[in-house]
Each structure stands twice: as structure tokens, then as C-alpha cells.
Design an enzyme around this catalytic site. Structure first.
Site, short mmCIF file in Angstrom:
data_model
loop_
_atom_site.label_atom_id
_atom_site.label_comp_id
_atom_site.label_asym_id
_atom_site.label_seq_id
_atom_site.Cartn_x
_atom_site.Cartn_y
_atom_site.Cartn_z
N HIS A 173 23.70 29.57 10.99
CA HIS A 173 22.89 30.04 9.87
C HIS A 173 23.59 29.70 8.56
O HIS A 173 23.26 28.74 7.89
CB HIS A 173 22.63 31.54 10.02
CG HIS A 173 21.81 32.12 8.91
ND1 HIS A 173 22.09 33.34 8.34
CD2 HIS A 173 20.73 31.62 8.26
CE1 HIS A 173 21.19 33.57 7.38
NE2 HIS A 173 20.36 32.54 7.32
N CYS A 212 26.86 38.78 9.88
CA CYS A 212 26.41 38.53 8.51
C CYS A 212 24.92 38.77 8.37
O CYS A 212 24.48 39.52 7.51
CB CYS A 212 26.74 37.10 8.09
SG CYS A 212 28.49 36.84 7.84
N HIS A 213 24.14 38.09 9.22
CA HIS A 213 22.69 38.24 9.10
C HIS A 213 22.04 38.52 10.45
O HIS A 213 20.85 38.29 10.64
CB HIS A 213 22.08 36.99 8.46
CG HIS A 213 22.69 36.68 7.14
ND1 HIS A 213 23.76 35.84 7.00
CD2 HIS A 213 22.41 37.13 5.90
CE1 HIS A 213 24.11 35.78 5.73
NE2 HIS A 213 23.31 36.55 5.02
N GLY A 214 22.84 38.97 11.45
CA GLY A 214 22.29 39.42 12.71
C GLY A 214 21.73 38.35 13.61
O GLY A 214 20.61 38.48 14.12
N PRO A 255 18.29 34.80 12.34
CA PRO A 255 17.88 33.68 11.48
C PRO A 255 18.50 32.32 11.81
O PRO A 255 18.01 31.32 11.29
CB PRO A 255 18.35 34.13 10.08
CG PRO A 255 19.50 35.03 10.36
CD PRO A 255 19.24 35.70 11.67
#
Lengths: 188, 420, 287
Positions: free
Chosen positions: A128, A152-154, A167
Site C-alpha cells: 500500500h 498503518c492502514h489495516g 487497501p
């Protein structure tokens, strides 16, 4: 250089023959231009990796100490590299999934070397935005699919380090590597 | 600029006209070093060295910025980082040798430029400001070169830094604290190395700025010429471009041939072997010398060996060394002869030749070990140096009977070609 | 006013300098500086011709490999070579596999940390490593060498005047101090009876102060056995290791020479063109 302002200058140059002789001016300027362009090459190339950096572009990892179910984090080209010794259950979990249904369709076979299916070697760089996923270290969260989890963003990766949720667009990158011996892997 | 017959910038292309309205940069270049700057037609090759100095600064800036991408200003790794450049960085050896030899060649062309100015009276009215700004550039160059030489952190770097900052220690009362302040410590170390690196990166841009002023100041009276006679009319000049751009192009070729010959085939000739030994605060090299371009001044520094009354020899040497440069700032007012060019000043010419020989002798002695007979020779040579500027030049300019000057540059040119 | 002050200042400087000159000259005549033993008996390096000399010089790879062998078997016991990495030995003509083997089999291992305990440890070297130093630090090096520090050899041939020739001369220059005469025929111990080489040092007229701590490293012919069959005389070994150290100080020498030749040819043509262009533009203008 070619445009001589003869009208402005004392000692006027004889009218005929001037154009022909302009050739030498054009030749001189062009030649100098070629030289200047050539000088640019080393000035640009000096920013490329130096010999000492390139010397570390290939590393050897000793697998002997990594027990089944364990993973290690090491450094390859100044980035984390995950080396994971998969358990039979993890291999089965990875194989059970229909690869075609995945965001980045790849089977475990495609992501490991033939006959060495238990050794999953990937970059520890989330596809990502480049964070380091958790799951290689002892006791770290492995995410919903038992592989890696990027905090960080799963992004969740499965036991073949394939992206399953979140993501990230791609599976964790598998670097070029080969087995130098049964227990030593040469990466890069 | 100040000549009414100068070519006027008249862009033909609509884009250039548009640019000229919004930002007349091409116009500035045209008037500064283009066809819009009328230059005496009789300049000889000694007038190439101004442009060559600019080229040398350009080389130093480009190679320097690149070296700074790879160099590490820390006492523990500075020496190794230079070797890293020499061995591992792509073309690093070439860039570093280009920078090290570039410094020497910068000084060579600047010294020739200065001596050209001295001989042809380019420091005299109406070009005093050009001369003064030139001296400022020279001082900045010396500071930059000195600090640059410290950066590789070899033995000569370290001991050079120690000796030169030690000069400030000669100042009574405040000298010690000033030296400590300059170094950020009691001996050269990380603090000194880092600030020298910072200033070594900054000063070249200051030099570039002062060069702009130097050229600006030059363009008001226009360039001097070998006769020293003022420009009288359009027949005396040619436009800078293409006439002097072409001549400077040729000069640049010759310069680059010599420079690259040195760079590729004798890159360490002008360096000192001791600087390939990493800095060691516990061991002084057998004989500390600065880079060659400081040797004349170093000889003057060392020529003072006796205390005079209450003034210690060390302080005298420091004063004399600084005075030897500072006195040049007063030159336009020391030499009152109305004739500029040495060509028409028979007595001045003889003393000028003596001065050149004298400075070469000083340079030789500055590079030699501090032992006899070099000390005595440098005392004599330093005495002549001061006498030349402070005593002989003012007297000569008063007593000398100059040769008849040509009425104009054109007349001189025609007379010369008539002889030939 | 300016000129008056200048005149006085000038007289001041000249006066002080001439005073110093006279005082110096008087003391020079009345008590001439004593001659030093270094000044009278130090020898300039012998001549050494290497393939890498001159503007077109290239390294003799066979010789570099022999020199490397001498370094490895003789010098490396005390002298580090820390600017050089094992990977650099590919330049000497070794293959990737040979370089790997050299790194792995190097007598001194690369310092590292025991991954279990964190204690200092050593590991086998890889081609990416720099040549490990034979001593852990300067104190250890001095302790093992009678308080003399064996210098790093990476840059030795650039860190001394006459580089390779100096190293060659030093290695072959050990001689008996008793009876040593200089070119003028003076005998050292007769002229300077106090300059006898102290115990623990070795007389060598090519060394700056004539007495070097290093014992003669190349003691006998055949000290190393060259793989290429070259007879390993002391002279040959000294030449070879000098060539190797010229390489280690300037590994990019060949690239420099080659680039230099191309650049000079280009510049020569460019300058000739520029000259014709200059003459062309100035044609007809008297100056």
C-alpha cells in the site's frame, strides 16, 4: 555564433566567402556542445548506487535456525525481508483458497520455489504505502488471515503473504532468490 | 553600457520580445557579456583570465556540490568518506580530482588575472572599485580554499587548521579566546570540521555574488586595454560577442587542456602526500606546508624571526602576512602615475619584473622547510615585497617620465600592424 | 597622506625584515646550524619501474596477484588495509568465486556481534566486507609491536613521496649500520658516533629518520611460493608488493588513464576548432 554583426564592426570582413567560413564557427560550437553533454553523463551517473551499496545488493540467509512456524526479519537492500518457515496447517490454509478469487491472484506454488513450499520469502514492505507489516516477529499480530497485518492502514495478508483485506493493491513482493545449499538462501 | 555606440538589444522573435517585457534577463546577458558590451579591440591573451576565473569557479561549484552529496563532515568518517568517493562512487575519483586540481587552477588563473591588472594599471581610476571588489573575491577565495583543504581530514588538513587558526592566537589578549571560538574547541575536531564544511559550501556563492558586482563595476568605465588609453570612439571597440566570446572559447580550450592533463595524469602532483594519512592529533608531520597558492604569504609569515621591543615575532609575522594582502587595497592611491599601462612606464616595468621574480622566490621559500638559507632569502624577498608597494611604487610614480602615449587605441593598433 | 603612512609602514616592515636578516645571518655565520644525521645519510628512493607508470600505464595483473600474495602472507600479519574491500580484488583478475574464497579464508575475521549473547565476536568475511584489521584497535597494535604502530597500507604509496619506489626501497634497503657510507664516502658512525641505532629499531637509510621499528619483513628469498612460477627473490617480492600497494592506493588508475586520453584528444580537437573559429571571426580586424 553564426550571426556575425559585421555592419557594427570596424575592419569589415570581405563580403564574399563569409557564409562558407561560418561553418567553422558552427563546428566549434557543436563540438563543444557534444563535450558538455558528455560531461553530464558522469555528473548524473554519480547519483546511482555506489560500489559498496551494490555489493550488498545480494545477501545470504541461513535457514538452519528457523523452526517450523517461525519467521525472521532480516535486511535486504536496506529494507526488511521476511523469511517464514510455514507449518503444514499454514500451507493447507493457503492452498485451500481459490487463487482466482483474490485481488492479486497467485497460488502459494507461484510464490515459492519448487519443492521448497515451506519457505515463504517476501519483502517486509506493505504494497500500500510501504509500512512494515506485523506478523514476522514473535507474538506480533498476524491479522485475520494468519499471515501479516499492516497496522498503518489495516491491510491483512494471508499465510502466502497475499493481500486479502484492506487497501493494499498487491501481494507482498517476492524477491529473486535461490537456494545456495539446503539451508542457505541467496537473495538478490 | 556607458558607450553610446553599444549595440542595442532588439529581440526579433515574439517570444523573446514577450520575455524581454516580463523579465529582461536576455537583455542583461546581452549587455553584460554579449554583443551589447563594447570592448577595446586590442586586448591581448592576458585578458582571457577573467573569463577563465569564472569558468574555474563554475567547475568548483559543480564538482563541489556533487562531492557534498557523498562527503560526511565528521572527524570519525570524513577521511574514509573521501576514500569512499575515490573508490566506490561512480566516477567519484574524477570528481574529487577535478575539485582538488580545480582549486589550484582557479588560483593560477586568478593570480595571472591579478598580475595582468597590476601591470596594465587596471586598478587605477576609474576602475578602483573593480580592483577592490576583486581583492574581496581573492580574500574569500583564500578562506574557501583553506577551509576546503581541511575537509579531507588528512594530516595536512588537521595541522593546517591548527596552524592557521593558531595565527589568530597571536593577537594580544583576545587571541586565545578567538582561536577557541573559531574551532569550537581547543583543537580542530568535529565542531571545526562541521563549520568549515558549512562555510566552504556557503562562500563560493558569496564569491559568485561579488563577481557579479565586480563585473557590474567593470561595465561602468568599460574594460582597460594594453595601452591603458581610454576608449575614444566606436572605432576603438568591438562587441564582446562574438569577438571575445570566440577568443575566450579558444582560451578555455587551452585552459581545459592543461587542467585535464593535470587531473588525469598527475592528479596528486600539487597535493601533499601527508594528506593521504588520516588526521592524527598526536603526531605532527615533519614539515607542515599549506597548499602552493599560499606559499608566498606563508613565507612572509615565517620571515619574522625576531621580537621587536614588546612585539613577539609571531604577531609581527601575522600582521605582515595580512598587511601584504591589505596593502593591495590602497594600491590605487599609492601609485599616482596618470599612465596606466606598464608598457609606457620604463622604470615601473623594471620594478614589476622584479616583483614577479620576488613573489616566485617567496613562493619557493614558503614551500621549503623553515631552515637556512630559505629564511634569509624570504626575509630579503619579503622586504622587497613591502618596499615595492609601499615605497618604490609611490616614488616611481612621482619621478618617472613615461613614454609618449598613443592618441587612441586605434592609432596604437594601426601603428603596430604598420610595423609588422 | 595615504602615501606618507604607507611610506612609514613600508620602512617599518623593511627595517624589521632587514634587521632580522642581519641578525639571522650573523648567527648563521657565528654558529652554523649543526648538520643532522638524517640530512647527511638519508637516501632517496631507488628507481622502480612499474607497468602502471606513465600516462598510458596499465597494471600488470600477474604482478598484482603476486604482490597481493606477499601482502597476505607477510604484511597482513601486522598491517591493515582497511580502505580495500574483498570485492575490490576482482580488479586483480580474481573471479567472483576466488574472491569469495579469499574473503572466507582470510586469517583475521570480521568483527561482529554474537547474535545470542551480544558479546563481541567475529565472523567469516564476505566480498562486501573491508579487509579486517589484524588488531582490534591501536592500543592492541602498539602492545603487540613494542609500542610502534604498524600503519595502514591502503594509501601508503600515495602517502609518501615517490610512492611505490619508496616502498620498494624501504623493503630492500635494510643494511648494516656499521660501515654504512653515504655517496660522499663519509661513514655514518664516524661522523655521528651518537646516532647508533637503538635496540629494538632497525637501520634503514630510506626511512625518514634512518631507524625503523619494523624488522626486515622480507628476510629470505623464497619466503612466499608464487603460483605462477616466478622466482620469489627478495627483490621480486618487494617489487610485487609495491605494485600491489600502488594499486590499493589508486585502484581507478586505469580508468583515469583511459578517460584522460579520450578527454585530451577531444579537447585538442575542440581547441583547434575554437582557434580556427576565433581567427575566422577576427579575420580582417586589426588588433
Amino acid at each position: 555564433m553564426a550571426t556575425l554583426e559585421h555592419s557594427e564592426t570596424p575592419g569589415e570582413v570581405a563580403g564574399d566567402g563569409v557564409r562558407r567560413r561560418d561553418f567553422i564557427n558552427i563546428a566549434a560550437v557543436s563540438f563543444a556542445g557534444v563535450g558538455a553533454a558528455t560531461v553530464l553523463l558522469p555528473l548524473i551517473n554519480q547519483m546511482n548506487p555506489s560500489a559498496d551499496v551494490l555489493a550488498l545488493a545480494s545477501i545470504e540467509v541461513d535457514l538452519a535456525a528457523i523452526k517450523e512456524g517461525q519467521a525472521i526479519k532480516t535486511i535486504f537492500r536496506k529494507q526488511p525481508l521476511f523469511v517464514r518457515h510455514l507449518t503444514a496447517a499454514e500451507i493447507a490454509a493457503a492452498d485451500k483458497v481459490d487463487a482466482a478469487s483474490l485481488r492479486d491472484p497467485q497460488t502459494l506454488e507461484q510464490r515459492t520455489l519448487a519443492g521448497k513450499k515451506q519457505w515463504l520469502i517476501t519483502m517486509g514492505v506493505c504494497t500500500h504505502l510501504g509500512c512494515v507489516p506485523l506478523g514476522a516477529g514473535e507474538g506480533e499480530v498476524k491479522g485475520e488471515f494468519g499471515g501479516y497485518f499492516c497496522p498503518c492502514h489495516g491491510s491483512h495478508y494471508d499465510t502466502a503473504a497475499r493481500i486479502r483485506k484492506g487497501p493494499a493493491p498487491k501481494n507482498l513482493e517476492v524477491p529473486v532468490y535461490k537456494f545456495a545449499s539446503d539451508t542457505v538462501v541467496q537473495v538478490g | 553600457m556607458s558607450f553610446p555606440w553599444a549595440n542595442h538589444y532588439a529581440p526579433k522573435h515574439p517570444l523573446m520580445r514577450w520575455l524581454d517585457e516580463k523579465l529582461p534577463l536576455p537583455r542583461l546577458v546581452y549587455n553584460a557579456v554579449g554583443a551589447g558590451y563594447p570592448v577595446p579591440r586590442n586586448l591581448n591573451y592576458f585578458w582571457n583570465f577573467g573569463v577563465l576565473s569564472g569558468a574555474a569557479l563554475g567547475i568548483q561549484l559543480i564538482t563541489g556540490i556533487i562531492l557534498a552529496m557523498h562527503y560526511a563532515a565528521n572527524g570519525l568518517v570524513a577521511f574514509d568518506s573521501v576514500e569512499h568517493i575515490m573508490r566506490d562512487v561512480n566516477s567519484g575519483w574524477m570528481l574529487r580530482y577535478a575539485h582538488a586540481n580545480g582549486a589550484s587552477f582557479f588560483f593560477i588563473v586568478v593570480y595571472l588575472h591579478i598580475f595582468r591588472g597590476l601591470y596594465y594599471g587596471s586598478y587605477k581610476a576609474p576602475r578602483e572599485m573593480v580592483w577592490l571588489l576583486g581583492l574581496v573575491i581573492f580574500l574569500l577565495m583564500m578562506a574557501t580554499a583553506f577551509m576546503g583543504y581541511v575537509l579531507p581530514w588528512g594530516q595536512m588538513s588537521f595541522w593546517g587548521a591548527k596552524v592557521i587558526t593558531g595565527l589568530f592566537g597571536a593577537i594580544p589578549v583576545v587571541g586565545g579566546p578567538i582561536q577557541t571560538w573559531l574551532l569550537g574547541g581547543f583543537a580542530p575536531d568535529n565542531a571545526a570540521l562541521n563549520r568549515f564544511f558549512s562555510l566552504h559550501y556557503l562562500l563560493p556563492f558569496v564569491i559568485a555574488a561579488v563577481i557579479i558586482l565586480h563585473i557590474w563595476a567593470l561595465h561602468i568605465p568599460g574594460s582597460n586595454n594594453p595601452t591603458g588609453v581610454d576608449v575614444k570612439g566606436p572605432q576603438d571597440t568591438v562587441p564582446f560577442h562574438p569577438y571575445y566570446t570566440a577568443k575566450d572559447g579558444f582560451g578555455l580550450g587551452v585552459f581545459l587542456l592543461l587542467y585535464c592533463g593535470m587531473l588525469f595524469f598527475a592528479p596528486n602532483y600539487m597535493g601533499h602526500p601527508d594528506n593521504y594519512i588520516a588526521a592524527n592529533p598526536l603526531s605532527t608531520p615533519a614539515h607542515i606546508v599549506p597548499e602552493w597558492y599560499f606559499w608566498p604569504f606563508y613565507a612572509i609569515l615565517r620571515a619574522f624571526t625576531f621580537d621587536i621591543w614588546f612585539i613577539p615575532a609571531k604577531l609581527l609575522g601575522v600582521i605582515a602576512m595580512f598587511a601584504s594582502i591589505l596593502l593591495l587595497f590602497f594600491l590605487p592611491w599609492l601609485d599616482k602615475s596618470p599612465v596606466r599601462s606598464g608598457n609606457y612606464r620604463p622604470a615601473f616595468k623594471k620594478f614589476f619584473v622584479l616583483l614577479v621574480i620576488d613573489v616566485l622566490i617567496l613562493g619557493y621559500c614558503g614551500g621549503a622547510p623553515a631552515e637556512e638559507p630559505y629564511v634569509m632569502i624570504s626575509q630579503l624577498a619579503a622586504a622587497y615585497y613591502f618596499a615595492h608597494f609601499l615605497i618604490i611604487l609611490p616614488i616611481v610614480s612621482k619621478l618617472e617620465k613615461p613614454l609618449p602615449l598613443p592618441n587612441s587605441i586605434t592609432e596604437a593598433v594601426l601603428a603596430k600592424s604598420g610595423q609588422a | 597622506m595615504v602615501r606618507l603612512i604607507a611610506f612609514l609602514a613600508g620602512l617599518g616592515f623593511v627595517g624589521i625584515l632587514l634587521y632580522s636578516l642581519i641578525m639571522g645571518a650573523v648567527s648563521f655565520v657565528s654558529e652554523p646550524p649543526a648538520k643532522t644525521v638524517e640530512h647527511e645519510f638519508h637516501l632517496h628512493p631507488k628507481e622502480l619501474h612499474l607497468a602502471s607508470d606513465g600516462p598510458l600505464g596499465k597494471f600488470d595483473r600477474q604482478q598484482l596477484q603476486r604482490g597481493f600474495q606477499v601482502y597476505k602472507e607477510v604484511c597482513a600479519a601486522c598491517h591493515s588495509l582497511h580502505q580495500v574491500a574483498f570485492r575490490d580484488f576482482k580488479d586483480l583478475g580474481f573471479s567472483e568465486a576466488e574472491v569469495k574464497a579469499i574473503a572466507k579464508g582470510w586469517a583475521t575475521e570480521t568483527p561482529s556481534v554474537n547474535p545470542e549473547t551480544g558479546e563481541p565476536a567475529t565472523r567469516k568475511s564476505t566480498p562486501a566486507d573491508k579487509i579486517p584489521s589484524p588488531y582490534a584497535n591501536e592500543v592492541a597494535a602498539r602492545a603487540a609491536n613494542n609500542n610502534a604502530l604498524p600503519p595502514d597500507l591502503s594509501l601508503m604509496s600515495k602517502a609518501r613521496h615517490d610512492g611505490g619506489a619508496y616502498i620498494y626501497s624501504l623493503l630492500t634497503g635494510y643494511t648494516d649500520q656499521a660501515g654504512f657510507k653515504n655517496h660522499a664516502g663519509q661513514e655514518l658512525l664516524k661522523e655521528f658516533p651518537d646516532a647508533k641505532t637503538p635496540d629494538g629499531l632497525h637501520f634503514n637509510p630510506y626511512f625518514a629518520n634512518l631507524n625503523i621499528a619494523m624488522p626486515p619483513p622480507l628476510a629470505a628469498d623464497g619466503q612466499v611460493t608464487y603460483a605462477d612460477g616466478t622466482v620469489a627473490t627478495k627483490d621480486q617480492m618487494a617489487k610485487d608488493v609495491s605494485a600491489f600497494l600502488v594499486w590499493s592506493a589508486e585502484p581507478k588508475l586505469e580508468a583515469r588513464h583511459q578517460t584522460g586520453v579520450a578527454v585530451m584528444i577531444f579537447l585538442l580537437i575542440a581547441t583547434v576548432l575554437a582557434w580556427f573559429s576565433y581567427r575566422n571571426i577576427w579575420a580582417g580586424i586589426k588588433h
